[in-house]
Design an enzyme around this catalytic site. Structure first.
Site, PDB file in Angstrom:
ATOM      1  N   LYS A 197       0.734  -1.250   0.180  1.00 18.47           N
ATOM      2  CA  LYS A 197      -0.030  -0.109   0.240  1.00 18.47           C
ATOM      3  C   LYS A 197       1.021   1.232   0.056  1.00 18.47           C
ATOM      4  CE  LYS A 197      -3.696   2.565   2.537  1.00 18.47           C
ATOM      5  NZ  LYS A 197      -4.561   2.556   3.576  1.00 18.47           N
ATOM      6  N   LYS A 251      -1.934  -1.424  -3.978  1.00 18.42           N
ATOM      7  CA  LYS A 251      -2.978  -0.370  -3.928  1.00 18.42           C
ATOM      8  C   LYS A 251      -2.051   0.769  -3.754  1.00 18.42           C
ATOM      9  CE  LYS A 251      -5.935   2.028  -0.676  1.00 18.42           C
ATOM     10  NZ  LYS A 251      -6.209   2.199   0.523  1.00 18.42           N
TER      11      LYS A 251
HETATM   12  C1  PBG Z   1      -7.147   3.402   5.552  1.00 20.71           C
HETATM   13  C2  PBG Z   1      -7.551   3.281   4.080  1.00 20.71           C
HETATM   14  C3  PBG Z   1      -7.318   4.095   3.033  1.00 20.71           C
HETATM   15  C4  PBG Z   1      -8.095   3.699   1.987  1.00 20.71           C
HETATM   16  C5  PBG Z   1      -8.499   2.390   2.323  1.00 20.71           C
HETATM   17  N1  PBG Z   1      -8.246   2.017   3.581  1.00 20.71           N
HETATM   18  C6  PBG Z   1      -7.199   5.587   3.210  1.00 20.71           C
HETATM   19  C7  PBG Z   1      -5.498   6.058   3.553  1.00 20.71           C
HETATM   20  O1  PBG Z   1      -4.777   4.991   3.870  1.00 20.71           O
HETATM   21  O2  PBG Z   1      -5.428   7.152   3.906  1.00 20.71           O
HETATM   22  C8  PBG Z   1      -8.299   4.672   0.574  1.00 20.71           C
HETATM   23  C9  PBG Z   1      -9.220   4.049  -0.544  1.00 20.71           C
HETATM   24  C10 PBG Z   1      -9.361   5.011  -1.337  1.00 20.71           C
HETATM   25  O3  PBG Z   1      -8.662   5.812  -1.501  1.00 20.71           O
HETATM   26  O4  PBG Z   1     -10.407   4.393  -2.180  1.00 20.71           O
HETATM   27  N2  PBG Z   1      -8.242   2.829   6.390  1.00 20.71           N
END
Ligand code: PBG
Length: 326
Positions: A197, A251
């Protein structure tokens, strides 16, 4: 006589020929719909930067999921917006917290016909917006946060989650969560790890959807991955699998197709990719301006993610894609 030449255009001549030789297939079976459920509202609330996506009440969530199940979509992932946020994010593990209540509703409605996933993180629940509790430098304290993730996992499992999906990028989170699940007899609950991520600017609209602002104009670069790095993603995935992850995720998706390709080559577990909020909103915005055909771009994006090697795609386009593919 001329030398017989292979002509690739022969197999592109008609729609049926193209269908016959298509290398990549996309079906509703591949899709997971991310959904937001908010405590303390009586009507669904639109999200300005995510056109077509809403913050649901428990009731409107039930209706939406019934529709998704009818479309043949096997799974949803829930994000909660609590009424009360605090320094630790304690609503995240409240047995009557909004996601736990919603999980119970969905399991009552659909049982094993639906894969109920829960995002497992604290950022939606903390008043400072970070993914964990803070140390005295204002940075998430890795090991103190793992304790809390264990409690969230247990609450989500007890509410009926089939899959918990840790997205906080703390080191050791998968092992901590697996241990916490097994401790309460939740051996059947699977872990989908947000392994690779990245600290991406594409999460902007999501933060509107969950009412998160990171305190002091901060960011997540101290725990999410640096997008200069590709090999490091494979190390993240390897560690998560060693810790007991059942599925892993890359991601965002489109800017990281190289990572998906490499993960597919190196690992034989199901690989998920998250087509994130910013990827969705860019399509919608350009479509609204009349600059691209949004419906066509949407399918092109999703097929690209599948072609790169993802087995599972989390996308706000799930319903419209399922309708287009029907
Ligand atoms: C954190 C989380 C995020 C997303 C999914 N889980 C946000 C982040 O890391 O700031 C982002 C998903 C998206 O942008 O669609 N709980």
């Amino acid at each position: 006589m001329t030398f017989p030449q292979r002509r690739l255009r022969r197999l592109r001549r008609t729609p049926a020929l193209r269908r016959l030789v298509a290398e990549t297939r996309l079906a509703p079976d591949d899709l997971v719909a991310p959904l937001f459920v908010r405590e303390g509202i009586t009507e669904a609330q639109p999200i300005a930067s995510l056109p077509g996506v809403v913050q649901h009440t428990r009731e409107t969530l039930r209706k939406e999921v019934a529709h998704l199940v009818d479309l043949g979509i096997p799974a949803v992932i829930l994000f909660g917006v609590p009424e009360r946020k605090d320094a630790e994010g304690s609503e995240a593990w409240n047995p009557d917290g909004i996601v736990q209540l919603a999980l119970r509703d969905l399991k009552d409605d659909h049982g094993g016909r639906l894969v109920a996933m829960a995002d497992l993180c604290l950022d939606e629940y903390t008043d400072h917006g970070h993914c964990g509790v803070l140390d005295r430098h204002g940075e998430p304290d890795n090991d103190a946060t793992l304790e809390l993730y264990g409690q969230v996992a247990q609450a989500q499992a007890q509410a009926g989650a089939d899959v918990v999906a840790p997205s906080g990028m703390m080191d050791g989170q998968v092992a901590a969560i697996r241990g916490a699940l097994d401790e309460v007899g939740a051996q059947q609950v699977a872990v989908l790890a947000y392994s690779a991520k990245y600290a991406s600017a594409l999460y902007g609209p999501f933060r509107d959807a969950v009412d998160v602002t990171i305190a002091g104009g901060g960011d997540r670069k101290g725990y999410q991955q640096d997008w200069h790095n590709g090999r490091e993603a494979l190390e993240e995935i390897r560690l998560d699998l060693d810790e007991g992850a059942d599925m892993v995720m890359v991601k965002p998706a489109l800017a990281y197709l190289d990572v998906i390709v490499r993960a597919r080559q190196d690992f034989d577990v199901p690989i998920a990719a998250y087509h994130v909020s910013g990827e969705y909103s860019m399509i919608k915005a350009a479509d609204q301006l009349g600059w691209v055909d949004g419906a066509a771009v949407a399918l092109e994006h999703l097929y690209a993610i599948k072609r790169a090697g993802a087995d599972v795609i989390l996308t706000y386009l799930a319903a419209e894609a399922a309708e287009a593919l029907a």
